[in-house]
Design a protein around this motif. Structure first.
Motif, PDB file in Angstrom:
ATOM      1  N   SER A  26      -3.272   6.718  -4.810  1.00 51.20           N
ATOM      2  CA  SER A  26      -3.351   5.981  -6.069  1.00 51.20           C
ATOM      3  C   SER A  26      -2.675   4.612  -5.961  1.00 51.20           C
ATOM      4  O   SER A  26      -3.208   3.605  -6.450  1.00 51.20           O
ATOM      5  CB  SER A  26      -2.690   6.804  -7.182  1.00 51.20           C
ATOM      6  OG  SER A  26      -2.586   6.047  -8.359  1.00 51.20           O
ATOM      7  N   GLU A  27      -1.504   4.568  -5.312  1.00 58.04           N
ATOM      8  CA  GLU A  27      -0.776   3.300  -5.145  1.00 58.04           C
ATOM      9  C   GLU A  27      -1.575   2.314  -4.292  1.00 58.04           C
ATOM     10  O   GLU A  27      -1.667   1.126  -4.604  1.00 58.04           O
ATOM     11  CB  GLU A  27       0.592   3.565  -4.496  1.00 58.04           C
ATOM     12  CG  GLU A  27       1.598   4.230  -5.409  1.00 58.04           C
ATOM     13  CD  GLU A  27       2.021   3.324  -6.550  1.00 58.04           C
ATOM     14  OE1 GLU A  27       2.478   2.209  -6.304  1.00 58.04           O
ATOM     15  OE2 GLU A  27       1.864   3.736  -7.714  1.00 58.04           O
ATOM     16  N   LYS A  46      -4.531   0.942  -6.308  1.00 55.01           N
ATOM     17  CA  LYS A  46      -4.111   0.003  -7.360  1.00 55.01           C
ATOM     18  C   LYS A  46      -3.813  -1.377  -6.764  1.00 55.01           C
ATOM     19  O   LYS A  46      -4.264  -2.402  -7.290  1.00 55.01           O
ATOM     20  CB  LYS A  46      -2.878   0.558  -8.075  1.00 55.01           C
ATOM     21  CG  LYS A  46      -2.397  -0.292  -9.239  1.00 55.01           C
ATOM     22  CD  LYS A  46      -1.343   0.437 -10.059  1.00 55.01           C
ATOM     23  CE  LYS A  46      -0.049   0.544  -9.287  1.00 55.01           C
ATOM     24  NZ  LYS A  46       1.037   1.172 -10.098  1.00 55.01           N
TER      25      LYS A  46
END
Length: 546
Positions: free
Chosen positions: A141-142, A145
């Motif tokens: 997810s990081e 993003k």
């Protein structure tokens, strides 16, 4: 947090700087300024540990992480974008793997009383304590993003890095740095290959991350928005200002005025004392006074006035031959590469004397439309050049297209025609290639020098339509100001592709935005466009959140 103590760098008998000392505190956002060759990049490399100073040291607590983005990168070609970005967590993955290996070894051992077994338990405990103290992160997810914030599309994640240009590889390196969540981020020209939206995203990230940042950049708007402190390297010393770039310029000007005043007063005093010594050096009654003044002058610490970069680019475009009322007329233009539509239904009429900007994310077709105007690529729809339109073109990769084995003089001599051939040396001198510099080979020139050389070519023939694709990359602030001033005075028509907001401000009166396979016209300058764009994005966000 990080202390730079009595740093000195000397090489080849030359001193780059001496006894530099300062402290980088938590949350400091510092602009590192100074003319080319002052030692800015060298200082960053010393702080991160890539280079070693001649004397002095940099002290950093062991638990602090310093990340460094250099100007020139070496990204692996063997991984996808996602895999390469995930290398930011390589040390964590390696730690996890090591714990797993040690646990397997523990499970297979039976010598429970041995020193080796106790050592193994200690190693597992120590490593596990370190591993589990790391904040729990959803790595995928990081990574997603950060990559999307820097302009990558989801479909780019699985593409090999070898398919991407140097600018996009720079973004991958930047993503890796940001994912490490370092305590200090050192950035050397980070905006050179970023589009406006990505630069704005990076600004917000750096401002809101709460971490310390030190930046070398020629992007005035970026530096002004990000930084709250300016450290200038000049004449081997540093000056530390608690101010952003624009304030620093005013404070620096005041400092130099005071220095000049003190210098003039001291020189006057020295002259008066030397005159006294010369007049009375043979007079017995004045011997003590003469000796006293001689000793005073010997011990005197001379006032120095900080150098000013007096090398000035004198740039003026030749008068533009008169063109028709509409140098460029585009109707229902579209461009495809196979199944991929770059843009469609483009309609654009450029009036004589207009100055416009092409902006938008990288890959949305700005340079493609320029290539269509230059008749370098095929397209669908109508594109007509007006009567007597003469184009001067600076391509984004212009600087890299030059013959590297030629000298500066030969590069211009090959393209100069007519009377200008007798004035090549004068022309080169005006562009800071005077004297021995004209004999330099292109391969040893910096990016800024190559760009200046490419600009000379634009001056060799009068044109009435200038098309400049990212002309300010690698140019310092002073040279950009001079180029901007010359373009404002240019009496022809201008199309400029640029991500540099400060450069576009006051130069263009209309903005064409490239995005979502379309080209949209916006009346007004760059900041009115960005203001409308921000409002538009906020409204879109509100609709999404309903």
């Amino acid at each position: 947090m990080i202390t730079v103590d009595a740093l000195a760098v000397e090489f080849g008998g030359t001193s780059l700087f001496q006894d530099i000392s300062f402290v980088i505190n938590e949350k400091d956002r510092i602009a590192l300024m100074g003319k080319n060759g002052a030692g800015k990049s060298t200082l960053l490399k010393i702080i991160v540990g890539v280079d070693t100073p001649t004397r002095g040291r940099v002290s950093c607590p062991k638990d602090k992480v310093i990340a460094y983005l250099p100007q020139h990168l070496m990204t692996s070609n063997s991984r996808t974008v996602f895999e390469e970005t995930a290398q930011a967590f390589a040390s964590i993955f390696e730690m996890e793997k090591q714990i797993e290996v040690l646990n397997l070894e523990l499970a297979s051992r039976t010598d429970f009383e041995s020193d080796g077994y106790y050592k193994l338990i200690e190693d597992v405990s120590s490593l596990s304590e370190k591993f589990y103290s790391i904040e729990e992160i959803n790595f995928d997810s990081e990574i997603e993003k950060i990559l999307q914030g820097l302009g990558f599309q989801r479909e780019d994640f699985t593409r090999p890095t070898s398919e991407f240009s140097g600018g996009w590889r720079m973004r991958i390196e930047l993503a890796k740095i940001l994912l490490q969540k370092p305590d200090l981020i050192l950035l050397d020209e980070p905006t050179n290959h970023l589009d406006i939206e990505s630069i704005q995203w990076l600004e917000e990230f750096l401002i809101n991350s709460g971490k310390a940042v030190m930046i070398i950049s020629h992007d005035r708007a970026f530096v002004d928005r990000i930084t709250t402190r300016t450290i200038e390297i000049t004449m081997g010393r540093i000056y530390d200002y608690k101010a952003n770039y624009s304030e620093y310029l005013n404070l620096r000007k005041d400092r130099r005025v005071h220095q000049q005043k003190a210098y003039n007063e001291q020189q006057k005093m020295i002259a008066e004392n030397r005159a006294f010594i010369e007049r009375f050096k043979g007079t017995y009654s004045k011997t003590l006074q003469v000796q006293s003044r001689v000793k005073m002058l010997e011990k005197l610490i001379l006032v120095e006035v900080d150098e000013e970069d007096t090398s000035a680019l004198r740039l003026k475009f030749p008068p533009a031959p008169r063109s028709g009322n509409y140098p460029v007329i585009i109707q229902d233009l579209s461009k495809r590469y196979g199944d991929h539509l770059v843009f469609g239904d483009v309609n654009l009429s450029l009036q004589r004397g207009e100055k416009i900007a092409f902006v938008g994310k990288n890959g949305e077709g700005k340079s493609t439309l320029v290539q269509a105007i230059m008749k370098e690529i095929e397209h669908d729809g109508t594109l007509e050049l007006g009567h007597n339109t003469k184009i001067g073109y600076f391509a984004q990769n212009q600087a890299s297209l030059m013959e590297e084995e030629l000298t500066v003089f030969q590069t211009i001599d090959l393209v100069a025609i007519g009377d200008i051939r007798t004035k090549i040396k004068d022309l080169l001198g005006a562009f800071m290639f005077g004297g021995d510099n004209s004999a330099k080979k292109v391969k040893v020139l910096s990016g800024g020098e190559r760009t200046r050389l490419a600009m000379i070519k634009l001056l060799l023939e009068p044109v009435n339509l200038l098309i400049l694709d990212e002309p300010t990359n690698h140019l310092d602030m002073k040279t950009k100001d001079i180029l901007k001033s010359a373009l404002k005075d240019f009496d022809g028509t201008l199309i400029v592709v640029s991500h540099d907001r400060d450069f576009l401000d006051g130069l263009v009166e209309k903005v064409y935005e490239f995005g979502d396979k379309r080209v949209k016209e916006h009346m007004g300058d760059i900041y009115s466009f960005l203001s409308k764009k921000k409002l538009s994005n906020l409204k879109e966000l509100e609709r999404t959140n309903l």
